[in-house]
Design an enzyme around this catalytic site. Structure first.
Site, PDB file in Angstrom:
ATOM      1  N   CYS A 116     -22.599  50.703   9.502  1.00 58.58           N
ATOM      2  CA  CYS A 116     -24.056  50.639   9.584  1.00 58.58           C
ATOM      3  C   CYS A 116     -24.628  50.197   8.231  1.00 58.58           C
ATOM      4  O   CYS A 116     -24.410  49.062   7.823  1.00 58.58           O
ATOM      5  CB  CYS A 116     -24.605  51.985  10.056  1.00 58.58           C
ATOM      6  N   HIS A 233     -21.090  53.523  15.036  1.00 63.94           N
ATOM      7  CA  HIS A 233     -20.657  54.621  14.161  1.00 63.94           C
ATOM      8  C   HIS A 233     -19.384  55.292  14.668  1.00 63.94           C
ATOM      9  O   HIS A 233     -19.457  56.188  15.504  1.00 63.94           O
ATOM     10  CB  HIS A 233     -21.762  55.677  14.087  1.00 63.94           C
ATOM     11  N   GLU A 235     -17.583  57.465  13.137  1.00 59.05           N
ATOM     12  CA  GLU A 235     -17.550  58.891  12.741  1.00 59.05           C
ATOM     13  C   GLU A 235     -18.372  59.752  13.691  1.00 59.05           C
ATOM     14  O   GLU A 235     -18.291  60.972  13.653  1.00 59.05           O
ATOM     15  CB  GLU A 235     -18.039  59.047  11.303  1.00 59.05           C
TER      16      GLU A 235
END
Lengths: 270, 1038
Positions: A116, A233, A235
């Site tokens: 990002c 994302h 994570e």
């Protein structure tokens, strides 16, 4: 999980000598408006690594810190508020102060991931796609075509050949996007062709293109395949309960974790 | 030097496309095209040349870049645009982009020129010289059709839509030709008139009461006669005189002191109405003695927590700190706080909202030894979007514009801070057209123990240094605390408006959490309303005094009077108490983190707040007087009985169809703005950052059905989670605020249960937003509004005690009236309940969407058919029928709590596939939402519900409505719609034995909602149609 999995909120990892650890040492950058460093470090820990969160100001003061690490993560956030353009100010800082150290890391086989805002930083600093090996910026991430920030889950197609290090064995994945400036564009059609024909496209949105990216591109790699930048994302999908449809019995594998685990395992044999 | 940066034509700017759509919707015709440029105006820098400037400001891959160095250099001109608008912020208004640009230039090695001398030219006022600085501006290039006059008119219309003249200025060049270049300056004036540095002294002892009040008005102190009297008496006291003489101060009251007292005693800070002594009487009861209420806060709110606290050890710190602190698990605590930012949001919706968010974040940061924000919430109340423009009083903004600005502020405030915005609501109601209500909440987490001590304890000792951290002090935000205690009118001070800067605060947050974990400070609190005066004044109570050196405080620009430095509410600041042994380490850590930290004083045990300016004493106030010298208000409350039910419309017409055609009613309800999807707004909030999100704001197959609240896991590696829910139902208060309050508590609590939350582990915040309830010429109905407040407090108390739900923090905002052009608009009395609860295992959480065809659908909880104040009533009223549909819903907490415990056990045992609480629009709306979420139909029979409705007695329930309609749309609280897999039917029914649990029917594959009453088919609605109705508002609010 190790004893460090229970890190208390807001408490940074203690800095035991990184190079001496049994697990892969990962540096996760923080500061100046980066804001997803804690979950990225947690995700790397789940993926089997030993992450340290390091303030980017501390790293800029001492770029040699990087020598002890095999992976560097640039997390999401709003570095410097994205005030002069997303990731722009931090990209200039990286270019000016960390370029040599990062080039050395990649040259000796180390890995870099930018997620990002981290991807925006890698693109604007020129670290990605690095077509000519001299960090010349030639792609960018600009305002979404809808003009708005959006948080939603997307399905992506992974092109694992682009990055043996991060993407091997992966196909379709679901991950959230959370950005206002994620529209991937190339300086000109020649750059786009080069990315396509040289296999630098790491992932594309499937179905809906959430931001109007050229060719639906959601992430790219450098020529080594060890530097990956992506808007979604990883994570944010490391266990079942993070998926938006888990209450419906959806049991899809946490594909975000799979990406990070690939990277950690790749770096483990360096 | 002027730098303009814009995307090249082949890279269309998404912001411009969105803006064009917005302007079109706002009715701007003849605008063909609009493009954007970012503009940076540099002054006081050595010219580093274009290469460096390009590197700093321009993304050369996609952008063009133009630098102007002198006034005579021609401007770029293209046939592609024929009008130009440029918007900048007014002097003194925070410009976060300009701050970052200056930082970027410094990092690029660009040097400042030597400072210019003070500019004493021109108007005779002392103007401050500003050293090197960057101003940011936004330039809009327009292609406008029509004649030159027409072009100018359109450009002015666009400019009006794009800037708020309170805080911004716009230059309009139309028709624009290159020759008009000189009209865009190389820098805009940023001169701020300097205030006199002299300290004024007021001889209060010699003033007559009317002179005292004149002083209060002139200085915007918002102090009432008894309060001004108490201040005069303090200065007349020989003990005061003696101590002042010894300290070298004049006998009279200095302006520094007066302002500090006014801030400390403001309604905003002291909650005078909640502390007041109230005489309460009900209509028709003039004989017996009135009831005496010895403070609403002590009588009702504090008492809730006292009565439920017995035998539990999870309540760590309630009411006295910035936020309530409770145990989460054995190693961590969590805290929660909600605030309102109504008046600033009315004046500048964007700035008001963003400041509200980052402000309540600081409350969390300043709780105990410092907590880390882990989630944001927001509940926003606006006037109706279809309000005709002519109906908006002059000086007010249309609700649509307020919504746009507030929403944008919440997006930036949350997203840029890296704090997920996880739950909230948007309400529309005519009564919010004068003042919007902007409730901002934040939850935080902190280790249970820090430095071998309970983390919620603050230690501030004499000798500790007072340190200010974060932003600098300017004139923005002077009188915010006292201003919020006034009705909004044309004379509302512009200085009360501020713009929050999340990135400055983000750096400060990182620094403070690091400093906390290294044990570098002993005490912390935020600088919110009242600035240093408030934060250091509060902290001084721990040590017993403080000495403040105003000239040490870092200023944004020179020219602030001493009192302004003390009470300015400039944002992004925290105050610390630091042991001198740690000061060097703290200061150098701050520098490394790009944060300013400055010693501004020292805590003492002198018993007083002592303020100095260049070594001269300018204020000395006894702590006892400052904090406890405020006289209590004496108020009267008078309650009128609830109205009787008005007849239902008999005449045929669209509204009559509404109450006879249940399908039509349901469709209209699904599109009613308070029920309809607000996904277009909510998707712009980052609700997943920090990676804890388990139940998201929108759920189901298409992630477009509303959830009942949020579930988040605050700690990685642990499945213990928090629920976050809300309850708010202002229209029920039309009849009786007692029931409104009980229903609001129930709504938040039942949503917590629906999500899977533990009924024994929930914590609530109360936020009251009331119209002025104090009798005055302007407010002849003050006693009634006060009686409404009394009854709301009683309802709050009764529901919370019955549920064992402690109130851990709260806030009130008591002057939500606007007076403009002779018209007074007051908000409906509004109580927001925000609830944070625990769910032991997040994998037990449930969402609202039906999961599988064949599952059984149950209605849990008794249906009593109340329609007063419901969404159906609102629909009829807005259709032009002044219908009152009788008594409002009421809560039966005893049976409700028993049901909640049983349902919780069933959910915890994994017996429930989906669960949705019934709220606005009742059973029919809940059914439609659960079906939409699952992309599955439902076939139900509600005969059992219809026949079990209590008989109408004509007085409490509207008689004209069919019983089926009542059953479908009434909003009886404490009910749920649950779906259960067939294999678990028996076990589920056994778990709910003894509670009202009606098997309605089944989830079906066919995407149709079918409702029968026995043999009669009452309603059949395809999901596509339901989805269209539910989603329509999204097209109007983006």
């Amino acid at each position: 999980m190790t004893e460090k999995a229970e890190t208390l909120p807001g408490v940074r990892a203690a800095a035991a000598p990184a190079a001496a650890r049994a697990r892969v040492p990962v540096m996760v950058l923080s500061g100046f408006g980066i804001n997803a460093e804690i979950e990225l470090a947690d995700a790397f820990r789940r993926a089997g690594a030993s992450p340290d969160i390091v303030h980017i100001g501390d790293l800029a003061a001492q770029p040699r810190l990087l020598e002890d690490y095999r992976i560097v993560g640039f997390p999401g956030g709003f570095s410097f508020g994205d005030h002069l353009g997303s990731g722009k100010v931090l990209a200039s800082l990286v270019r000016a102060e960390l370029r040599t150290a990062l080039q050395q890391l990649v040259r000796r086989g180390g890995l870099v991931i930018g997620i990002c805002n981290g991807f925006q930083i890698l693109a604007k600093s020129g670290m990605l796609p690095d077509l000519d090996g001299d960090w010349t910026p030639c792609v960018s991430l600009i305002h979404n075509d809808c003009g708005r920030f959006e948080n939603s889950w997307t399905e992506c197609q992974i092109y694992s050949a682009a990055s043996e290090a991060w993407l091997r064995g992966l196909g379709r994945i679901e991950l959230p996007v959370r950005h206002g400036e994620g529209r991937f564009v190339c300086a000109d059609s020649g750059v786009l062709r080069q990315l396509q024909s040289n296999g630098r496209v790491a992932l594309r949105y499937r179905g809906r293109n959430p931001n109007g990216s050229q060719d639906g591109i959601a992430g790219i790699c450098d020529p080594s395949g060890r530097v990956l930048g992506l808007m979604p994302h990883p994570e944010a999908f490391c266990d079942r309960l993070q998926h938006p449809k888990w209450t419906r019995g959806s049991d899809s594998e946490p594909t975000g974790l799979a990406i990070l685990r690939n990277g950690v395992q790749f770096a483990a044999v360096l | 030097m002027r730098i303009e940066v814009g995307y090249r034509d082949e890279f269309p700017d998404g912001r411009a496309l969105r803006l064009a759509a917005r302007l079109k919707r706002a009715g701007v015709a003849s605008l063909q095209r609009i493009t954007l440029c970012d503009v940076y105006l540099l002054s006081g820098y050595a010219d580093p040349g274009n290469a460096v400037l390009r590197e700093v400001f321009c993304d050369s891959v996609v952008q063009d870049f133009w630098v102007q160095r002198s006034d005579d250099q021609p401007r770029p001109h293209s046939a592609d645009w024929n009008a130009v608008i440029e918007v900048t912020r007014k002097p003194g208004v925070t410009d976060p982009v300009g701050i970052t640009a200056a930082d970027a230039l410094r990092r690029a090695g660009v040097v400042s020129l030597p400072e210019r001398p003070v500019d004493a030219a021109g108007d005779g006022s002392r103007a401050a010289a500003v050293p090197s600085a960057v101003q940011s501006a936004r330039q809009y290039r327009l292609v406008v059709d029509g004649s030159p006059d027409r072009q100018l008119e359109t450009a002015q219309q666009v400019a009006a839509a794009l800037h708020n003249p309170l805080i911004e200025r716009a230059v309009v060049l139309a028709p624009y030709v290159g020759a008009a270049a000189a009209a865009l300056p190389l820098a805009y004036s940023n001169r701020i008139a300097a205030s006199p540095a002299e300290v004024l002294t007021f001889d209060l002892a010699s003033m007559q009461p009317h002179q005292l009040m004149q002083l209060s008005r002139d200085r915007l102190l918002s102090l009432e006669p008894p309060e001004m009297g108490a201040i005069r008496d303090y200065y007349a006291d020989p003990a005061t005189t003696a101590s002042r003489r010894a300290a070298g101060l004049p006998a009279g009251c200095t302006d520094v002191e007066l302002e500090m007292i006014a801030q400390t005693w403001s309604e905003h800070c002291k909650h005078k109405i909640f502390q007041a002594h109230i005489e309460y009487r009900e209509d028709g009861d003039d004989q017996s003695a009135p009831q005496h209420i010895d403070g609403l806060f002590d009588t009702y709110i504090r008492r809730v927590t006292q009565s439920v606290a017995a035998g539990r050890d999870d309540l760590k710190s309630v009411f006295h700190d910035n936020a309530g602190v409770v145990a989460f698990d054995d190693r961590t605590y969590v805290c929660f706080k909600a605030e309102t930012h109504n008046s600033p949001s009315a004046l500048d919706p964007y700035g008001g909202a963003i400041t509200g968010i980052v402000g309540v974040n600081r409350d969390i940061l300043g709780t105990g030894k410092g907590a880390k924000p882990i989630f944001n919430t927001n509940v926003l109340c606006f006037g109706e979007l279809d309000t005709p423009v002519e109906a908006i009083p002059q000086g007010l903004m249309h609700p649509r514009r307020v919504l746009d600005g507030v929403h944008h502020g919440i997006v930036d405030g949350g997203n840029q801070s890296g704090i997920p915005t996880i739950a909230g609501a948007v309400l529309f109601d005519d009564s919010y057209v004068g003042k919007p209500l902007v409730f901002c909440g934040t939850g935080g987490i902190l280790p249970a123990r820090i430095d071998n001590e309970e983390s919620w304890i603050k230690h501030i000792e004499p000798g500790h240094l007072a340190v200010m951290v974060g932003g600098r002090i300017g004139k923005d935000g002077i009188h915010g605390a006292t201003f919020s205690s006034l009705a909004l009118d044309e004379a509302s001070p512009v200085s009360a408006v501020q713009i929050g800067d999340p990135i400055t605060q983000r750096n400060m947050t990182d620094f403070l959490l690091e400093a906390r974990d290294r044990g570098l400070y002993a005490g912390i609190t935020d600088n919110g309303a009242g600035g240093l005066s408030s934060s250091l004044g509060e902290m001084a109570q721990h040590s017993g005094g403080v000495r403040i050196e105003l000239d040490c405080c870092p200023l944004k620009y020179p020219g602030l009077a001493p009192w302004e430095i003390l009470v300015s509410e400039s944002q992004e600041r925290m105050s610390l108490a630091v042991d001198p042994a740690h000061i060097q380490e703290l200061i150098s850590l701050a520098a490394a983190r790009n944060v300013e930290a400055t010693v501004v004083g020292r805590f003492s045990d002198s018993g007083a707040v002592e303020v100095f300016y260049h070594d001269r004493p300018v204020a000395r106030l006894d702590l006892g007087f400052l904090h406890d010298g405020l006289p209590r208000m004496q108020l009267t409350a008078r309650w009128r009985s609830p109205r009787a039910a008005a007849p239902c419309p008999a005449a045929p017409g669209p509204s009559a169809r509404l109450v006879t055609d249940d399908r039509e009613t349901l469709l209209q309800l699904l599109g009613e703005p308070n029920i309809a999807s607000k996904e277009a707004l909510v998707r712009q909030y980052d609700h997943e950052v920090q990676a804890g999100s388990v139940i998201k704001p929108f759920v189901g197959v298409g992630a477009d059905a509303p959830s009942d609240g949020a579930v988040v896991r605050p700690r990685s590696g642990s499945n213990r989670a928090l629920t976050v829910t809300h309850g708010i139902c202002p229209r029920y208060g039309d009849a009786d605020t007692y029931h409104m309050a009980m229903c609001a508590v129930d709504e938040a609590f039942r949503a917590h249960i629906a999500l899977g939350g533990d009924p024994e582990r929930a914590y609530a915040l109360d936020n009251f937003c009331w119209p002025d309830p104090v009798l005055s010429e302007d407010t002849p109905d003050g006693p009634y509004k006060l009686a409404q407040l009394v009854r709301a407090c009683r309802g709050l108390h009764d529901a919370c005690v019955a549920y064992g739900l402690p109130l851990i923090s709260g806030k009130d905002s008591m002057k939500n009236d606007a007076r403009l052009a002779g018209r007074k608009v007051s908000v409906r009395p509004t109580l927001l309940i925000s609830l944070m609860g625990v769910i032991k295992d997040a994998s037990r959480a449930r969402s609202t969407d039906f999961v599988a065809a064949g599952d059984h659908i149950y209605l849990l909880g008794a249906t009593r058919g109340e329609l007063g104040g419901t969404s159906l009533e609102k629909l009829l009223q807005r259709a032009g029928v002044a219908a009152h549909l009788g008594a409002p819903p009421t809560v039966d907490p005893r049976s409700a709590l028993a049901l909640y415990r049983a349902l919780h056990a069933a959910i915890d045992d994994g017996l429930v596939a989906s669960c949705h609480d019934l709220s606005d629009g009742g059973l029919a709306v809940a059914l439609a939402e659960s079906a939409l979420g699952g992309r599955l139909g439902a076939r139900v029979d509600i005969q059992t519900v219809v026949t079990s409705l209590p008989a109408t007695d004509g007085a409490s329930v509207q008689p004209g409505l069919p019983a089926v309609t009542r059953a479908l749309f009434c909003e009886t609280p404490s009910r749920f719609l649950a779906s259960v897999a067939p294999v678990q039917q028996r076990e589920f029914e056994a778990a709910l034995a003894g509670h009202t649990c009606v098997l309605l029917g089944r989830v079906v594959e066919q995407p149709v909602l079918q409702v029968r009453n026995g043999s009669e088919l009452r309603l059949e609605l395809g999901l596509e149609q339901a989805r269209d109705a539910f989603g329509r508002l999204n097209g109007e609010i983006v």
